[in-house]
Structure formats: C-alpha cells, structure tokens
Design a protein around this motif. Structure first.
Motif, PDB file in Angstrom:
ATOM      1  N   LEU A 153       0.692  -1.241   0.194  1.00 12.27           N
ATOM      2  CA  LEU A 153      -0.148  -0.062  -0.213  1.00 12.27           C
ATOM      3  C   LEU A 153       0.838   1.081   0.045  1.00 12.27           C
ATOM      4  O   LEU A 153       1.761   1.309   0.815  1.00 12.27           O
ATOM      5  CB  LEU A 153      -1.088  -0.092   1.283  1.00 12.27           C
ATOM      6  CG  LEU A 153      -1.638   1.367   1.438  1.00 12.27           C
ATOM      7  CD1 LEU A 153      -2.801   1.744   0.465  1.00 12.27           C
ATOM      8  CD2 LEU A 153      -2.313   1.104   2.777  1.00 12.27           C
ATOM      9  N   TYR A 154       0.636   2.103  -1.022  1.00 19.99           N
ATOM     10  CA  TYR A 154       1.426   3.377  -1.001  1.00 19.99           C
ATOM     11  C   TYR A 154       0.390   4.531  -0.522  1.00 19.99           C
ATOM     12  O   TYR A 154      -1.058   4.557  -1.004  1.00 19.99           O
ATOM     13  CB  TYR A 154       1.661   3.819  -2.484  1.00 19.99           C
ATOM     14  CG  TYR A 154       2.230   5.298  -2.570  1.00 19.99           C
ATOM     15  CD1 TYR A 154       3.672   5.416  -2.179  1.00 19.99           C
ATOM     16  CD2 TYR A 154       1.449   6.189  -3.124  1.00 19.99           C
ATOM     17  CE1 TYR A 154       4.153   6.633  -2.624  1.00 19.99           C
ATOM     18  CE2 TYR A 154       1.929   7.405  -3.373  1.00 19.99           C
ATOM     19  CZ  TYR A 154       3.239   7.761  -3.156  1.00 19.99           C
ATOM     20  OH  TYR A 154       3.934   8.830  -3.212  1.00 19.99           O
ATOM     21  N   GLU A 155       0.892   5.274   0.404  1.00 20.13           N
ATOM     22  CA  GLU A 155       0.140   6.398   1.054  1.00 20.13           C
ATOM     23  C   GLU A 155       0.841   7.797   0.961  1.00 20.13           C
ATOM     24  O   GLU A 155       2.077   7.987   1.140  1.00 20.13           O
ATOM     25  CB  GLU A 155      -0.091   6.467   2.471  1.00 20.13           C
ATOM     26  CG  GLU A 155      -1.036   5.075   2.550  1.00 20.13           C
ATOM     27  CD  GLU A 155      -1.091   4.794   4.041  1.00 20.13           C
ATOM     28  OE1 GLU A 155      -1.925   5.196   4.983  1.00 20.13           O
ATOM     29  OE2 GLU A 155      -0.140   3.796   4.537  1.00 20.13           O
ATOM     30  N   PRO A 156       0.441   8.817   0.136  1.00 16.27           N
ATOM     31  CA  PRO A 156       1.361   9.905  -0.240  1.00 16.27           C
ATOM     32  C   PRO A 156       1.366  10.825   1.233  1.00 16.27           C
ATOM     33  O   PRO A 156       0.713  10.682   1.907  1.00 16.27           O
ATOM     34  CB  PRO A 156       0.500  10.754  -1.200  1.00 16.27           C
ATOM     35  CG  PRO A 156      -0.868  10.461  -1.147  1.00 16.27           C
ATOM     36  CD  PRO A 156      -0.941   8.895  -0.515  1.00 16.27           C
ATOM     37  N   CYS A 157       2.542  11.708   1.087  1.00 16.41           N
ATOM     38  CA  CYS A 157       2.502  12.658   2.212  1.00 16.41           C
ATOM     39  C   CYS A 157       1.453  13.467   2.414  1.00 16.41           C
ATOM     40  O   CYS A 157       1.176  14.248   1.246  1.00 16.41           O
ATOM     41  CB  CYS A 157       3.829  13.385   2.200  1.00 16.41           C
ATOM     42  SG  CYS A 157       4.004  14.488   3.488  1.00 16.41           S
ATOM     43  N   THR A 158       0.954  13.403   3.678  1.00 13.25           N
ATOM     44  CA  THR A 158      -0.307  14.528   3.873  1.00 13.25           C
ATOM     45  C   THR A 158      -0.011  15.813   3.716  1.00 13.25           C
ATOM     46  O   THR A 158      -1.079  16.651   3.832  1.00 13.25           O
ATOM     47  CB  THR A 158      -1.142  14.021   5.223  1.00 13.25           C
ATOM     48  OG1 THR A 158      -0.312  14.165   6.327  1.00 13.25           O
ATOM     49  CG2 THR A 158      -1.530  12.648   5.113  1.00 13.25           C
ATOM     50  N   ALA A 159       1.296  16.058   3.977  1.00 14.18           N
ATOM     51  CA  ALA A 159       1.543  17.589   3.961  1.00 14.18           C
ATOM     52  C   ALA A 159       1.979  18.237   2.853  1.00 14.18           C
ATOM     53  O   ALA A 159       2.272  19.431   2.524  1.00 14.18           O
ATOM     54  CB  ALA A 159       2.878  17.912   5.066  1.00 14.18           C
ATOM     55  N   GLY A 160       1.712  17.340   1.684  1.00 12.25           N
ATOM     56  CA  GLY A 160       2.365  17.777   0.424  1.00 12.25           C
ATOM     57  C   GLY A 160       3.286  16.800  -0.461  1.00 12.25           C
ATOM     58  O   GLY A 160       3.662  16.037   0.362  1.00 12.25           O
ATOM     59  N   PRO A 161       3.465  17.162  -1.548  1.00 10.67           N
ATOM     60  CA  PRO A 161       4.580  16.361  -2.232  1.00 10.67           C
ATOM     61  C   PRO A 161       5.878  16.013  -1.411  1.00 10.67           C
ATOM     62  O   PRO A 161       6.469  17.184  -1.043  1.00 10.67           O
ATOM     63  CB  PRO A 161       4.713  16.865  -3.679  1.00 10.67           C
ATOM     64  CG  PRO A 161       3.616  17.708  -3.685  1.00 10.67           C
ATOM     65  CD  PRO A 161       3.114  18.329  -2.403  1.00 10.67           C
ATOM     66  N   SER A 162       6.455  15.042  -1.430  1.00 13.75           N
ATOM     67  CA  SER A 162       7.459  14.560  -0.799  1.00 13.75           C
ATOM     68  C   SER A 162       8.523  13.941  -1.699  1.00 13.75           C
ATOM     69  O   SER A 162       8.208  12.868  -2.172  1.00 13.75           O
ATOM     70  CB  SER A 162       7.481  13.852   0.667  1.00 13.75           C
ATOM     71  OG  SER A 162       8.585  13.705   1.147  1.00 13.75           O
ATOM     72  N   ASP A 163       9.864  14.141  -1.568  1.00 16.13           N
ATOM     73  CA  ASP A 163      10.919  13.491  -2.470  1.00 16.13           C
ATOM     74  C   ASP A 163      11.183  12.188  -1.464  1.00 16.13           C
ATOM     75  O   ASP A 163      11.788  11.094  -1.981  1.00 16.13           O
ATOM     76  CB  ASP A 163      12.070  13.952  -2.523  1.00 16.13           C
ATOM     77  CG  ASP A 163      12.235  15.423  -3.616  1.00 16.13           C
ATOM     78  OD1 ASP A 163      11.112  15.273  -4.160  1.00 16.13           O
ATOM     79  OD2 ASP A 163      12.888  16.359  -3.156  1.00 16.13           O
ATOM     80  N   THR A 164      10.718  12.000  -0.370  1.00 12.82           N
ATOM     81  CA  THR A 164      11.026  10.876   0.599  1.00 12.82           C
ATOM     82  C   THR A 164       9.987   9.899   0.710  1.00 12.82           C
ATOM     83  O   THR A 164       8.897  10.329   0.873  1.00 12.82           O
ATOM     84  CB  THR A 164      11.499  11.472   2.061  1.00 12.82           C
ATOM     85  OG1 THR A 164      12.968  12.370   2.166  1.00 12.82           O
ATOM     86  CG2 THR A 164      12.146  10.202   2.841  1.00 12.82           C
ATOM     87  N   ALA A 165      10.556   8.488   0.575  1.00 12.52           N
ATOM     88  CA  ALA A 165       9.323   7.551   1.010  1.00 12.52           C
ATOM     89  C   ALA A 165       9.855   6.775   2.277  1.00 12.52           C
ATOM     90  O   ALA A 165      11.025   6.471   2.254  1.00 12.52           O
ATOM     91  CB  ALA A 165       9.093   6.796  -0.250  1.00 12.52           C
TER      92      ALA A 165
END
Length: 277
Positions: free
Chosen positions: A37-49
């Motif tokens: 499962l992939y979930e994006p950063c809730t604070a906005g786009p992030s280079d880090t996963a």
C-alpha cells in the motif's frame, strides 16, 4: 528455511504515482506475491518515502501498522506491505530470512513511484530485515549490476534482535514453539493468520549484528524499549557496538516491544530522524 540464490528480483510494473493511495501486488525476486500500500505525504509532495517493515504476525492492515503509517505520512510518503506468509501476501514466513526480498521489492516500488530518497524502518522481525537488506545491498554491488532502486538512504531498526535463536525470555521461547513445532505452526496460522515455513534455515542467514558493520555510511538508528519483554537491552547495545560508533542508539524508558508499544511521540521522532538524514 532455505534461501534462494542472489540475483535480480522481479516486481509488478507500476507507473509513477504522485497523489492518492494505491494498493498493488509486488513480485519478489524469488516469485512471491506481496501485497503493498502506497500513501502520499499528507503535508504535500515529498521526495522521501518511508518503507515500513512490520513485526512477526503483523500485516498491512493491522491497527498498529496503520497507526505508525499515519504518523509517518505527516512527514513523507509511506509504503507498507505484508511480509510473505502474512496478511494477503503469498508464500510462507521464513521469520526474517527470505523476507529481505519482500523489502527489496517495496523499496524498488518506492523508487519507481518517483521518490529520490527511500528510507526504511522495521519493527522486531522487520527490524532484523531492514538491517540485513541494507547490508546486503551495500555489499553486493556486483549482484545488482549497477542498479540503485533497492538501495536505501537511511535505516531505523526498532526492537530488533541482535542474534538468531535467542530463547532467553518466555515470549521468545513461546515464539520458537510457534515456529518450530507443527502444533505451533497451526496456532500461528489459525490464531495469528501467519503461515510459517516448515524447513530449517540452510544456510543460516547473516545475523543482524553481523549485518550492522556493513551498513555504513548509510545512517543507522537503533531504538529499543527498556521494558521489552522479548529482547533485553544487550541486543540493542550489541547492535550499536557493532557499528563502531556509526549508529545512533535510543533506549526508550517504559517502552515495550515493537510497533504495538511505539507511541505517537516516538514515531514522530523516528520519522523526523529518517527524513532529516
């Protein structure tokens, strides 16, 4: 619990994703299908996963895993997955051996989704896996033929064992019964939803404490509770000592074991450490 020859692993091809949750099935280098499962950063786009590796009997949808992922998602994108033999993933658990292939597939997926920094955090069994995966990637460049999609930029191991076959506590003696006895494996499958391999390790895989010296210069964090009922404090101290001073060691007062015992404050600090290295 046999290991497979080193080499490239396979995964389900997926296009880059920049927003929205996404579930998929990854295919490991030894052909096991892993739910992720992939979930994006809730604070906005992030280079880090942040790739989260759960403990034994955990899974993507277990409450403690979801809680940790929710905290981490405030600071980075998050990938959670179920190790082989857990949840809706295929295969059988090898209790930390072939699970490095599952983690590799999840890390490579994070790279395929466009993240330039990929960091790992593992709890208990997952802690041993993140240590070994980072060490194996660092030491086997020729096997990867120049590929960098399985490499990681920082590693955190929470409540991880330092050595294999530890039976010094009652919980670990019970766990060994579950793993090694037919009735125990039945309890694992019916009671915990965990399918366990019936074969012994052959060969015995690199232990966590043997892996640690191979990880540098990748930043490494060791986290352990002083009330861990599974592994006493000689385990984290042995891991930190094996790093030759390269690892950061946090001994957490009052903390028990793994993701179930990690409170929001600790998870936030771990996320801050992972995203700042």
């Amino acid at each position: 619990m046999s290991s497979v020859p080193e080499g490239q692993f396979r995964r389900t091809p997926v296009p880059p994703v920049t927003r929205g949750d996404r579930r998929t099935v990854l295919l490991t280098r030894d052909g096991v299908r892993i739910e992720a499962l992939y979930e994006p950063c809730t604070a906005g786009p992030s280079d880090t996963a942040i790739v989260l590796a759960h403990g034994f009997t955990g899974a993507v949808d277990r409450p403690a895993v979801r809680r940790a992922a929710g905290v981490f998602a405030h600071r980075a994108a998050v990938i959670t997955f179920s190790f082989r033999g857990h949840g809706r993933s295929g295969g059988r658990s090898t209790v930390g051996n072939s699970e490095v292939f599952d983690l590799e597939a999840a890390v490579a997926w994070a790279r395929a989704l466009g993240h330039s920094r990929v960091v790992t955090v593992g709890f208990s069994m997952g802690g041993s896996v993140v240590l070994r995966q980072a060490a194996l990637c660092a030491s086997e460049a020729s096997a990867y033929e120049g590929r960098t999609d399985a490499r990681v930029d920082a590693v955190a191991a929470v409540s991880a064992p330092a050595r294999w076959y530890y039976r010094g506590t009652a919980p670990m003696r019970r766990l060994h019964w579950v793993v090694t006895r037919p009735l125990g494996r039945l309890v694992g499958r019916v009671g915990f939803g965990t399918r366990i391999h019936t074969e012994d390790w052959d060969p015995v895989p690199l232990s966590p404490v043997e892996a640690v010296p191979m990880i540098a210069p990748i930043p490494l964090l060791i986290v352990h509770g002083d009330r861990d009922p599974y592994f006493p404090l000689d385990h984290p101290r042995m891991l930190a000592g094996a790093s030759g001073g390269a690892a950061e060691l946090w001994i957490e007062p009052g903390m028990g074991h793994a993701e179930n015992a990690a409170g929001p404050g600790l998870l936030e600090r771990v996320a801050d450490w992972l995203t700042s290295r």
